[in-house]
Design an enzyme around this catalytic site. Structure first.
Site: not given
Ligand code: NI
Length: 177
Positions: A98, A140-141, A144
């Site tokens: 990341c 993953h994104e 966020h």
């Protein structure tokens, strides 16, 4: 256009739940998307979420290279207000990195197959089924946007380490040699 500063783990903006985008026609929003694209290209990363550039809005961008995704490439994708649904219970563990944890990597379990929805930067609906690396990147994104960084998803923190060291260990290089 501008290359934006990337927030690192520990900055409060990375722990916040981001706010939905209400107007994709807003020139400030469009400038953010362009700046995120330039920032991602400059960083050499795979994806970037708006909170990583200190903007608490639900926007992510990513691209998937064929090399890392079983030969299937996905060009730069902008997802506004994304939603994810796992297609089954199967999890797959793989290394993630990341831009907000520079130099580090760790093994993270993710759903292997997902469906995701969102809007493009122009406000058009996007819907895709994704698996493997592509599905991992999207999960993953989107994490966020909910204030979650990948170490919070890890089962085994012993696999967290510096990319350089893990690569060196994998290559069988011993210290002192
Ligand atoms: Ni990230």
């Amino acid at each position: 256009m501008a290359i934006l500063k990337i927030a690192r783990m520990g900055h409060p903006v990375l722990s916040r739940v981001a706010v939905p985008v209400s107007d994709t026609k807003n020139p400030e929003f469009l400038r953010l998307v362009v700046d995120m694209m330039e920032t991602l290209a400059d960083s050499g990363g795979t994806g970037l979420a708006a909170p990583q550039v200190h903007i608490s809005l639900r926007v992510v961008i990513f691209k998937v290279s064929a090399l890392r995704n079983n030969g299937e490439a996905f060009p730069l994708t902008v997802l506004v207000n994304p939603r994810i649904e796992p297609l089954d219970d199967e999890l797959q563990v793989g290394y993630e990195g990341c831009l907000s944890l520079p130099g580090l990597t760790g093994m993270v379990p993710r759903h292997r197959r997902i469906r995701y929805w969102g809007l493009s930067a122009e406000g058009a609906p996007v819907e895709r089924v994704a698996e493997g690396f592509h599905a991992r990147v999207v999960q993953h994104e989107c994490d966020h946007l909910d204030g979650v960084l990948y170490p919070q998803r890890m089962d085994d923190l012993a696999t967290l380490g510096f990319v350089e060291e893990i690569r060196r260990a994998a290559e069988g290089v011993t210290e002192g040699e």
